[in-house]
Design a protein around this motif. Sequence first.
Motif, PDB file in Angstrom:
ATOM      1  N   MET A 125       5.824   6.221  12.414  1.00 40.79           N
ATOM      2  CA  MET A 125       7.169   6.796  12.249  1.00 40.79           C
ATOM      3  C   MET A 125       7.750   6.507  10.865  1.00 40.79           C
ATOM      4  O   MET A 125       7.467   5.476  10.275  1.00 40.79           O
ATOM      5  CB  MET A 125       8.133   6.160  13.275  1.00 40.79           C
ATOM      6  CG  MET A 125       8.245   6.897  14.578  1.00 40.79           C
ATOM      7  SD  MET A 125       9.199   5.897  15.752  1.00 40.79           S
ATOM      8  CE  MET A 125      10.778   5.760  14.930  1.00 40.79           C
ATOM      9  N   ASP A 126       8.611   7.414  10.406  1.00 38.86           N
ATOM     10  CA  ASP A 126       9.396   7.153   9.197  1.00 38.86           C
ATOM     11  C   ASP A 126      10.650   6.399   9.638  1.00 38.86           C
ATOM     12  O   ASP A 126      11.471   6.930  10.377  1.00 38.86           O
ATOM     13  CB  ASP A 126       9.762   8.486   8.524  1.00 38.86           C
ATOM     14  CG  ASP A 126      10.621   8.290   7.285  1.00 38.86           C
ATOM     15  OD1 ASP A 126      10.895   7.126   6.920  1.00 38.86           O
ATOM     16  OD2 ASP A 126      11.014   9.314   6.687  1.00 38.86           O
ATOM     17  N   TRP A 127      10.790   5.170   9.198  1.00 36.79           N
ATOM     18  CA  TRP A 127      11.932   4.357   9.636  1.00 36.79           C
ATOM     19  C   TRP A 127      13.194   4.670   8.837  1.00 36.79           C
ATOM     20  O   TRP A 127      14.287   4.246   9.202  1.00 36.79           O
ATOM     21  CB  TRP A 127      11.615   2.858   9.507  1.00 36.79           C
ATOM     22  CG  TRP A 127      10.571   2.376  10.481  1.00 36.79           C
ATOM     23  CD1 TRP A 127       9.777   3.141  11.302  1.00 36.79           C
ATOM     24  CD2 TRP A 127      10.196   1.015  10.708  1.00 36.79           C
ATOM     25  NE1 TRP A 127       8.933   2.334  12.026  1.00 36.79           N
ATOM     26  CE2 TRP A 127       9.178   1.022  11.678  1.00 36.79           C
ATOM     27  CE3 TRP A 127      10.624  -0.215  10.186  1.00 36.79           C
ATOM     28  CZ2 TRP A 127       8.572  -0.154  12.137  1.00 36.79           C
ATOM     29  CZ3 TRP A 127      10.034  -1.382  10.645  1.00 36.79           C
ATOM     30  CH2 TRP A 127       9.017  -1.343  11.611  1.00 36.79           C
ATOM     31  N   GLY A 128      13.016   5.328   7.717  1.00 33.13           N
ATOM     32  CA  GLY A 128      14.181   5.740   6.923  1.00 33.13           C
ATOM     33  C   GLY A 128      14.576   4.793   5.803  1.00 33.13           C
ATOM     34  O   GLY A 128      15.636   4.950   5.208  1.00 33.13           O
ATOM     35  N   TYR A 129      13.725   3.808   5.501  1.00 32.69           N
ATOM     36  CA  TYR A 129      14.031   2.925   4.362  1.00 32.69           C
ATOM     37  C   TYR A 129      13.278   3.418   3.131  1.00 32.69           C
ATOM     38  O   TYR A 129      12.333   4.207   3.247  1.00 32.69           O
ATOM     39  CB  TYR A 129      13.594   1.478   4.665  1.00 32.69           C
ATOM     40  CG  TYR A 129      12.106   1.337   4.902  1.00 32.69           C
ATOM     41  CD1 TYR A 129      11.212   1.225   3.835  1.00 32.69           C
ATOM     42  CD2 TYR A 129      11.585   1.333   6.189  1.00 32.69           C
ATOM     43  CE1 TYR A 129       9.858   1.116   4.039  1.00 32.69           C
ATOM     44  CE2 TYR A 129      10.233   1.226   6.411  1.00 32.69           C
ATOM     45  CZ  TYR A 129       9.366   1.115   5.335  1.00 32.69           C
ATOM     46  OH  TYR A 129       8.016   1.024   5.552  1.00 32.69           O
ATOM     47  N   THR A 130      13.701   2.958   1.976  1.00 30.18           N
ATOM     48  CA  THR A 130      12.872   3.135   0.782  1.00 30.18           C
ATOM     49  C   THR A 130      12.766   1.801   0.057  1.00 30.18           C
ATOM     50  O   THR A 130      13.701   0.991   0.071  1.00 30.18           O
ATOM     51  CB  THR A 130      13.451   4.183  -0.205  1.00 30.18           C
ATOM     52  OG1 THR A 130      14.737   3.742  -0.636  1.00 30.18           O
ATOM     53  CG2 THR A 130      13.580   5.561   0.424  1.00 30.18           C
ATOM     54  N   ILE A 131      11.608   1.569  -0.518  1.00 29.19           N
ATOM     55  CA  ILE A 131      11.386   0.371  -1.341  1.00 29.19           C
ATOM     56  C   ILE A 131      10.787   0.863  -2.649  1.00 29.19           C
ATOM     57  O   ILE A 131       9.738   1.495  -2.664  1.00 29.19           O
ATOM     58  CB  ILE A 131      10.409  -0.619  -0.653  1.00 29.19           C
ATOM     59  CG1 ILE A 131      10.917  -1.020   0.737  1.00 29.19           C
ATOM     60  CG2 ILE A 131      10.192  -1.851  -1.547  1.00 29.19           C
ATOM     61  CD1 ILE A 131       9.904  -1.771   1.590  1.00 29.19           C
ATOM     62  N   GLU A 132      11.504   0.592  -3.728  1.00 27.47           N
ATOM     63  CA  GLU A 132      11.065   1.070  -5.038  1.00 27.47           C
ATOM     64  C   GLU A 132      10.817  -0.141  -5.933  1.00 27.47           C
ATOM     65  O   GLU A 132      11.685  -1.007  -6.057  1.00 27.47           O
ATOM     66  CB  GLU A 132      12.187   1.949  -5.622  1.00 27.47           C
ATOM     67  CG  GLU A 132      11.868   2.632  -6.911  1.00 27.47           C
ATOM     68  CD  GLU A 132      13.104   3.352  -7.509  1.00 27.47           C
ATOM     69  OE1 GLU A 132      13.040   3.720  -8.677  1.00 27.47           O
ATOM     70  OE2 GLU A 132      14.129   3.510  -6.802  1.00 27.47           O
ATOM     71  N   ARG A 133       9.643  -0.217  -6.531  1.00 29.91           N
ATOM     72  CA  ARG A 133       9.372  -1.280  -7.510  1.00 29.91           C
ATOM     73  C   ARG A 133      10.092  -0.942  -8.808  1.00 29.91           C
ATOM     74  O   ARG A 133      10.003   0.194  -9.276  1.00 29.91           O
ATOM     75  CB  ARG A 133       7.887  -1.356  -7.837  1.00 29.91           C
ATOM     76  CG  ARG A 133       7.017  -1.922  -6.750  1.00 29.91           C
ATOM     77  CD  ARG A 133       5.586  -1.996  -7.273  1.00 29.91           C
ATOM     78  NE  ARG A 133       4.632  -2.131  -6.188  1.00 29.91           N
ATOM     79  CZ  ARG A 133       4.260  -3.305  -5.671  1.00 29.91           C
ATOM     80  NH1 ARG A 133       4.744  -4.427  -6.159  1.00 29.91           N
ATOM     81  NH2 ARG A 133       3.405  -3.352  -4.668  1.00 29.91           N
ATOM     82  N   LEU A 134      10.782  -1.903  -9.379  1.00 30.20           N
ATOM     83  CA  LEU A 134      11.500  -1.652 -10.633  1.00 30.20           C
ATOM     84  C   LEU A 134      10.791  -2.354 -11.793  1.00 30.20           C
ATOM     85  O   LEU A 134      10.366  -3.497 -11.660  1.00 30.20           O
ATOM     86  CB  LEU A 134      12.942  -2.169 -10.547  1.00 30.20           C
ATOM     87  CG  LEU A 134      13.804  -1.656  -9.390  1.00 30.20           C
ATOM     88  CD1 LEU A 134      15.211  -2.246  -9.496  1.00 30.20           C
ATOM     89  CD2 LEU A 134      13.861  -0.132  -9.378  1.00 30.20           C
ATOM     90  N   THR A 135      10.674  -1.658 -12.907  1.00 31.60           N
ATOM     91  CA  THR A 135      10.151  -2.280 -14.123  1.00 31.60           C
ATOM     92  C   THR A 135      11.348  -2.597 -15.023  1.00 31.60           C
ATOM     93  O   THR A 135      11.956  -1.693 -15.582  1.00 31.60           O
ATOM     94  CB  THR A 135       9.204  -1.320 -14.865  1.00 31.60           C
ATOM     95  OG1 THR A 135       8.227  -0.877 -13.924  1.00 31.60           O
ATOM     96  CG2 THR A 135       8.525  -2.008 -16.035  1.00 31.60           C
ATOM     97  N   PRO A 136      11.718  -3.887 -15.120  1.00 31.09           N
ATOM     98  CA  PRO A 136      12.892  -4.231 -15.923  1.00 31.09           C
ATOM     99  C   PRO A 136      12.581  -4.117 -17.419  1.00 31.09           C
ATOM    100  O   PRO A 136      11.517  -4.536 -17.867  1.00 31.09           O
ATOM    101  CB  PRO A 136      13.191  -5.672 -15.530  1.00 31.09           C
ATOM    102  CG  PRO A 136      11.908  -6.220 -15.037  1.00 31.09           C
ATOM    103  CD  PRO A 136      11.101  -5.079 -14.510  1.00 31.09           C
TER     104      PRO A 136
END
Length: 327
Positions: A182-193
């Motif tokens: 299932m798609d739980w509806g969260y997003t996790i994005e890796r950030l390059t500072p």
Amino acid sequence: MTTVQTGGKLYIAGEYSVLTPGQTAIIKNIPIYMTATVTDAEQISIMSDMFDYQVNMSPDNNYALIQESVRTLETFHGQPLSSFSLVITGKLEKDSLKFGIGSSGSVTVLTIKALAQHFDIPLTVDELFKLSAYTLLKRGDNGSMGDIACIAYDDLVAYTSFNREKIADQISVKSLFELMAMDWGYTIERLTPRIHADFLVGWTRQPAISKDMINQVKSVITLDYLNQTQVAVLKTKEALQTGNHNLLKMSLQTVSDLLLSLSSAIYIDKLKALKESENGLDAITKSSGSGGGDCGIAYSFSKKDSELLIERWASVGIELLHQERNL
Ligand code: PMV
Ligand code: MG
């Protein structure tokens, strides 16, 4: 023998607001580690240096979360795991006071990651996040799961939360396989500072319990707080990614002001002192996570100001726990 580590985490921005589905938080990985060692054994044995005894899979209050994590991976694997010995070390504390950079959930990520690796069970980072969040939801955890996202990805992430109540309700009606699909509806994005700054962590030496802080503060979270925090969090994200000092200072100041106005329980005296230490310096500081103790963070834009900040912190009893130099 398999040895696996998971690091710590600290909130940069988005505390409390991220408890509401769809809100974003920025959370940073902290390279202070817990270690799990797995070996083949005649019988299952689990040992954590948090406690002075080991267990098997018979119910034990202290070990319930680790045991539940084992069960989650076993269900995911679809067959019993052969017997193993699991040893967990690295308490993320000093003088018996916790740093507040781990979380009760760290041990879940660590256990699942270590056993999967030991038994050659392929696991993507996203599956590691979902299995860990599933385990915590099953045990009634009241957090946003942002900590788990950061620890599973072991990176600076922008995490947008999902509706945990909705998914928790599904646990009793759907199989783990259905849930994983299932798609739980969260997003996790890796950030390059791209920011040139020192990142400093100041430890208050006053332990706070996030679960209790959430229960105390959640009823006063307003729509205004959510909207204004979200805008400031997205600006913080942009500032980190584009290396914009002024935008980072302004947006983190806004997030900090909003936290200050949310509840007096957040900025305890030591965190106020941590924040006041920035006066006159080219630096921005704030409390991190639930507040009420634990740690605060700083971005400082000159070596001299970093030194002054660290000195001021020391004079009010705040210890420099971690420093990343990128000037
Ligand atoms: O104190 P910490 O680092 O566990 O952070 C808690 C952050 C909250 O937003 C207050 C709760 C949560 O789970 O997101
Ligand atoms: Mg905390």
